[in-house]
Design an enzyme around this catalytic site. Structure first.
Site, PDB file in Angstrom:
ATOM      1  N   CYS A 210       0.830  -1.213   0.000  1.00 34.19           N
ATOM      2  CA  CYS A 210       0.000   0.000   0.000  1.00 34.19           C
ATOM      3  C   CYS A 210       0.860   1.256   0.000  1.00 34.19           C
ATOM      4  O   CYS A 210       2.022   1.239   0.358  1.00 34.19           O
ATOM      5  CB  CYS A 210      -0.839   0.029   1.271  1.00 34.19           C
TER       6      CYS A 210
ATOM      7  N   ARG B 121       4.686   0.368  -6.161  1.00 30.66           N
ATOM      8  CA  ARG B 121       4.745  -0.452  -4.949  1.00 30.66           C
ATOM      9  C   ARG B 121       3.751  -1.597  -5.000  1.00 30.66           C
ATOM     10  O   ARG B 121       3.746  -2.476  -4.168  1.00 30.66           O
ATOM     11  CB  ARG B 121       4.515   0.420  -3.717  1.00 30.66           C
TER      12      ARG B 121
ATOM     13  N   TRP C 112      -3.186  -2.640  -1.212  1.00 38.87           N
ATOM     14  CA  TRP C 112      -2.815  -4.000  -1.666  1.00 38.87           C
ATOM     15  C   TRP C 112      -3.561  -4.911  -0.710  1.00 38.87           C
ATOM     16  O   TRP C 112      -3.244  -4.972   0.475  1.00 38.87           O
ATOM     17  CB  TRP C 112      -1.308  -4.166  -1.547  1.00 38.87           C
TER      18      TRP C 112
ATOM     19  N   ASN D 237      -1.433   1.512   6.179  1.00 41.30           N
ATOM     20  CA  ASN D 237      -0.526   0.458   5.678  1.00 41.30           C
ATOM     21  C   ASN D 237      -0.240  -0.451   6.862  1.00 41.30           C
ATOM     22  O   ASN D 237       0.096   0.028   7.945  1.00 41.30           O
ATOM     23  CB  ASN D 237       0.804   1.054   5.184  1.00 41.30           C
ATOM     24  N   GLY D 238      -0.357  -1.765   6.639  1.00 41.55           N
ATOM     25  CA  GLY D 238      -0.035  -2.711   7.714  1.00 41.55           C
ATOM     26  C   GLY D 238      -1.217  -3.627   7.992  1.00 41.55           C
ATOM     27  O   GLY D 238      -2.168  -3.699   7.215  1.00 41.55           O
TER      28      GLY D 238
ATOM     29  N   GLU E  70      18.397 -16.727  -9.509  1.00 38.12           N
ATOM     30  CA  GLU E  70      17.983 -15.323  -9.732  1.00 38.12           C
ATOM     31  C   GLU E  70      17.460 -15.142 -11.150  1.00 38.12           C
ATOM     32  O   GLU E  70      16.458 -14.468 -11.376  1.00 38.12           O
ATOM     33  CB  GLU E  70      19.163 -14.385  -9.445  1.00 38.12           C
TER      34      GLU E  70
ATOM     35  N   LYS F 281      13.688 -13.767 -11.975  1.00 42.19           N
ATOM     36  CA  LYS F 281      13.430 -12.622 -12.863  1.00 42.19           C
ATOM     37  C   LYS F 281      12.402 -12.999 -13.921  1.00 42.19           C
ATOM     38  O   LYS F 281      11.443 -12.283 -14.165  1.00 42.19           O
ATOM     39  CB  LYS F 281      14.731 -12.179 -13.532  1.00 42.19           C
TER      40      LYS F 281
ATOM     41  N   GLU G  76       8.818 -13.739 -12.410  1.00 44.58           N
ATOM     42  CA  GLU G  76       8.072 -12.657 -11.738  1.00 44.58           C
ATOM     43  C   GLU G  76       7.649 -11.559 -12.705  1.00 44.58           C
ATOM     44  O   GLU G  76       6.715 -10.823 -12.412  1.00 44.58           O
ATOM     45  CB  GLU G  76       8.864 -12.083 -10.579  1.00 44.58           C
TER      46      GLU G  76
ATOM     47  N   HIS H 238      19.602 -35.647 -10.924  1.00 43.57           N
ATOM     48  CA  HIS H 238      18.927 -36.397  -9.846  1.00 43.57           C
ATOM     49  C   HIS H 238      17.430 -36.142  -9.849  1.00 43.57           C
ATOM     50  O   HIS H 238      16.798 -36.113  -8.796  1.00 43.57           O
ATOM     51  CB  HIS H 238      19.529 -35.993  -8.489  1.00 43.57           C
TER      52      HIS H 238
ATOM     53  N   LYS I   3       6.625  -3.917  -4.640  1.00 47.67           N
ATOM     54  CA  LYS I   3       8.059  -3.603  -4.615  1.00 47.67           C
ATOM     55  C   LYS I   3       8.644  -3.852  -3.229  1.00 47.67           C
ATOM     56  O   LYS I   3       9.755  -4.315  -3.100  1.00 47.67           O
ATOM     57  CB  LYS I   3       8.301  -2.144  -5.004  1.00 47.67           C
TER      58      LYS I   3
HETATM   59  C1  AGP Z   1      12.893  -9.319  -6.544  1.00 46.65           C
HETATM   60  O1  AGP Z   1      12.907  -9.099  -7.954  1.00 46.65           O
HETATM   61  C2  AGP Z   1      11.523  -9.297  -5.967  1.00 46.65           C
HETATM   62  N1  AGP Z   1      10.882  -8.064  -6.251  1.00 46.65           N
HETATM   63  C3  AGP Z   1      11.486  -9.681  -4.505  1.00 46.65           C
HETATM   64  O2  AGP Z   1      11.862 -11.040  -4.437  1.00 46.65           O
HETATM   65  C4  AGP Z   1      12.405  -8.894  -3.544  1.00 46.65           C
HETATM   66  O3  AGP Z   1      13.756  -9.195  -3.825  1.00 46.65           O
HETATM   67  C5  AGP Z   1      12.086  -9.333  -2.105  1.00 46.65           C
HETATM   68  O4  AGP Z   1      10.748  -8.973  -1.832  1.00 46.65           O
HETATM   69  C6  AGP Z   1      13.024  -8.692  -1.071  1.00 46.65           C
HETATM   70  O5  AGP Z   1      12.880  -7.306  -1.119  1.00 46.65           O
HETATM   71  P1  AGP Z   1      13.975  -6.403  -0.353  1.00 46.65           P
HETATM   72  O6  AGP Z   1      15.293  -6.648  -1.040  1.00 46.65           O
HETATM   73  O7  AGP Z   1      13.489  -4.990  -0.506  1.00 46.65           O
HETATM   74  O8  AGP Z   1      14.021  -6.859   1.076  1.00 46.65           O
END
Ligand code: AGP
Length: 610
Positions: free
Chosen positions: A2, A27, A75, A101-102, A483, A487, A490, A506, A605
């Site tokens: 949010c 966000r 959110w 937020n929260g 990673e 990428k 996501e 395996h 984000k």
């Molecule tokens: C990464 O591309 C994602 N957006 C997500 O996994 C992110 O890395 C994770 O939420 C951790 O966020 P932070 O590094 O702000 O703690």
């Protein structure tokens, strides 16, 4: 997660607030709303969907002009995505409007208590409970600050709040506990926001609220109180980035801009952390003593930051010979810690606001462990609550998919491991110097990889219709495989799995057929020969190999359907040089699938909920 914006000043509040919400779109959210105070009457407009739904509604049936209001992007946590559950929420008599937020953990109990006092609820949210609880307390206490103090004492959970009070046309209230809130100090105007990005267009002077603090924000003054209602002094800071940092500029998406910013980010950290006089990071004697006194490191992080931690493990164990474990933050906080005070916990986070990683940090401290934070956002909760902080200096990262922040995290972990190795006597001065020369040459080499943009886009055209992709890496590039897979999944929603190349036989080898693209990360390194064998296993079963390999490597090229050549770098730098093409591959796959890579569905984000 949010987003919160509050405004009181000279300008038209509706336009300041809607523009502020747009700055926070990155966000992640699923509904948006605004509340204005007009002649002692709070007017609310809110819509499920994107901010343009709200803006269209405001254009179709305009609200009266006002110079004070609050706004929110939600959110969904408690209650589905619909207009009614969107924020702001009005209290029953319309005395307060609240955005939040929260998560309020005890909202059901409080809602039941309020129902017995004659309150009814139109939404399924925990936020509406806050609005009615504040009204209930205000009507009983008669004093605003007392009502606020009583209310925050009754709330359990995390909350950043912006509150409009019907009876004071020059007041926005901010409340912070476990979710960030910042006050922007302007000229005859003041802003409240959950992220400084929304404040940047108005001022760079800000005050970060700490947990347990309340702000009374007026057009020409801001007062601060603690949760006992006692006035407190707060220090203003200057934001260290500009508005263009938070804009796309000539790029179609933030994700592409941030991928292209990586050479500059690497250079910034080289300037800041690589000097002729060594060590630089460990010139801080307290940090040096801390690291020298530790016999074990546990890295706790989430998502991409967790993958950076896995690279950090290889580096710290290989060069500094310190046993290092890496844990998902969300797991770390729930395991029995068989540790002693000679264990250092390292919290890695781009945003510095990830709830799981904050929980991990607090869990470590509760067990008497010291915490070193490796974060990107200054003044973030993780930066403020850790014992030591190393900043990754990647600048604002807006794209939900972390790219430049990841590369900066890996770079800082590399520098830390090498300096620690040198201070512990495992690397001579000359060896360290030689490795730093290679680090200094890295930005130009990353630029050469970025020049492969069109070639990588061409490869993305070959895979964007597929439903599965496998990524393989070994040793220090096993995290690169993880990673690269994250990428792709996501931002393009293609299912992607990252695997240790040696482990593939395996079980996952059963997935390989002539329809499965297999990305093999195999630059020149100590794992090269074994990874060539893994590649043969894939090819002999018809797998289509997309290889990320060192320029001039013919052997791997002969096994590959598509080849991405990267400049030669020493093994310790291969995680940085090889992730860049995989970021571009994911970006182009998303664009080809018509997905906005900056705002992938369901993601945020900064994940500030548990
Ligand atoms: C990464 O591309 C994602 N957006 C997500 O996994 C992110 O890395 C994770 O939420 C951790 O966020 P932070 O590094 O702000 O703690």
């Amino acid at each position: 997660m949010c987003g919160i914006v509050g405004y009181v000043g000279r300008k038209d509040a509706e336009s300041v607030l809607t523009v502020g919400l747009q700055k926070l779109e990155y966000r992640g959210y699923d509904s948006a709303g605004i509340a204005l105070l007009v002649k002692n009457n709070i007017i609310v407009r809110k819509r499920a969907g994107k901010i343009h739904e709200l803006i269209n509604s405001l254009a179709e049936s305009p609200l009266p002009k006002s110079t004070i209001g609050i706004a929110h992007t939600r959110w969904a946590t408690h209650g589905g995505v619909c207009d009614t559950n969107a924020h702001p929420h009005l209290s029953q008599r319309g005395i307060f409007a609240v955005v939040h937020n929260g998560i309020i953990d005890n909202y059901s109990y409080l809602r039941e208590m309020l129902r017995q006092q004659g309150y009814s609820f139109s939404s399924e949210t925990d936020t509406e409970v806050i609005a009615n609880l504040l009204e209930y307390n205000y009507l009983r206490e008669g004093e605003l600050i007392e009502a606020l103090v009583k209310t925050v004492k009754q709330l359990e959970g995390s909350f950043a709040l912006a509150i409009l009070f019907r009876d004071d046309p020059d007041l926005i209230i901010g409340v912070r506990k476990d979710s960030p809130l910042v006050v922007g100090l302007g000229e005859e105007e003041n802003i409240l926001a959950s992220d400084p990005v929304a404040i940047l267009p108005h001022t760079k002077r800000v005050v970060y609220l700490d947990d347990g603090e309340i702000a009374f924000v007026r057009q020409n003054s801001v007062e601060f109180y603690d949760f006992q209602g006692k006035p407190i002094e707060k220090e203003a800071k200057i934001l260290d980035y500009t508005e263009e940092d938070a804009e796309k500029g000539p790029y179609p998406h933030f994700m592409l801009k941030e991928i292209y910013e990586q050479p500059k980010v690497l250079s910034t950290n080289i300037e800041r952390y690589v000097r002729s006089l060594k060590p630089v990071l460990l010139r801080d004697l307290n940090l040096r003593k801390l690291l020298l006194n530790k016999t074990r490191i546990i890295i706790e992080a989430a998502g991409t930051s967790y993958h950076a931690g896995l690279v950090g493990k290889y580096l710290l164990e290989t060069y500094a010979e310190i046993p290092t474990e890496v844990e998902y933050s969300s797991e770390f906080s729930y395991r029995k810690l068989a540790t002693d005070s000679r264990t250092l916990v390292v919290a890695i986070s781009q945003s510095g606001e990830t709830a799981d990683t904050i929980d991990g940090l607090r869990y470590a401290k509760k067990h008497g462990l010291e915490v070193l934070a490796i974060v990107n956002r200054p003044e973030s909760t993780i930066a403020r609550e850790s014992d030591y902080v190393i900043y990754t200096n990647a600048g604002i990262e807006v794209g939900v998919a972390s790219t430049k922040a990841y590369v900066a995290q890996v770079q800082v972990l590399t520098l830390l491991a090498l300096e620690l190795a040198h201070v512990k006597g495992f690397l001579t001065e000359d060896e360290l110097e030689g490795m730093m020369r290679h680090m200094e040459a890295l930005p130009k080499k990353v630029e050469r990889v970025l020049a492969l943009d069109a070639h990588i886009g061409h490869i993305a055209e070959r895979i964007y219709k597929t439903t599965n992709v496998m990524f393989l890496g070994r040793g220090i590039n096993y995290p690169t495989a993880l990673e690269g897979a994250l990428k792709l999944k996501e931002v393009s929603y293609i299912h992607a799995i990252g695997y240790a190349a040696g482990e593939m036989k395996h079980g996952p080898l059963a997935l390989v057929d002539n329809a499965l693209p297999v990305v093999v990360i195999n630059p020149r390194s100590s794992a090269y020969e074994l990874t060539v064998s893994s590649t043969h296993e894939v090819v002999s079963r018809g797998g289509k190999v997309i290889s990320v390999i060192t320029e001039g490597d013919r052997r791997m090229a002969e096994l590959s359907t598509h080849t991405i050549y990267v400049p030669e770098v020493p093994e310790f730098l291969t995680p940085i040089i090889t992730i860049v093409p995989l970021q571009l591959l994911a970006y182009y796959a998303a664009v080809l699938r018509g997905v906005d890579p900056d705002k992938p569905r369901n993601l945020a984000k900064s994940v500030t909920v548990r």
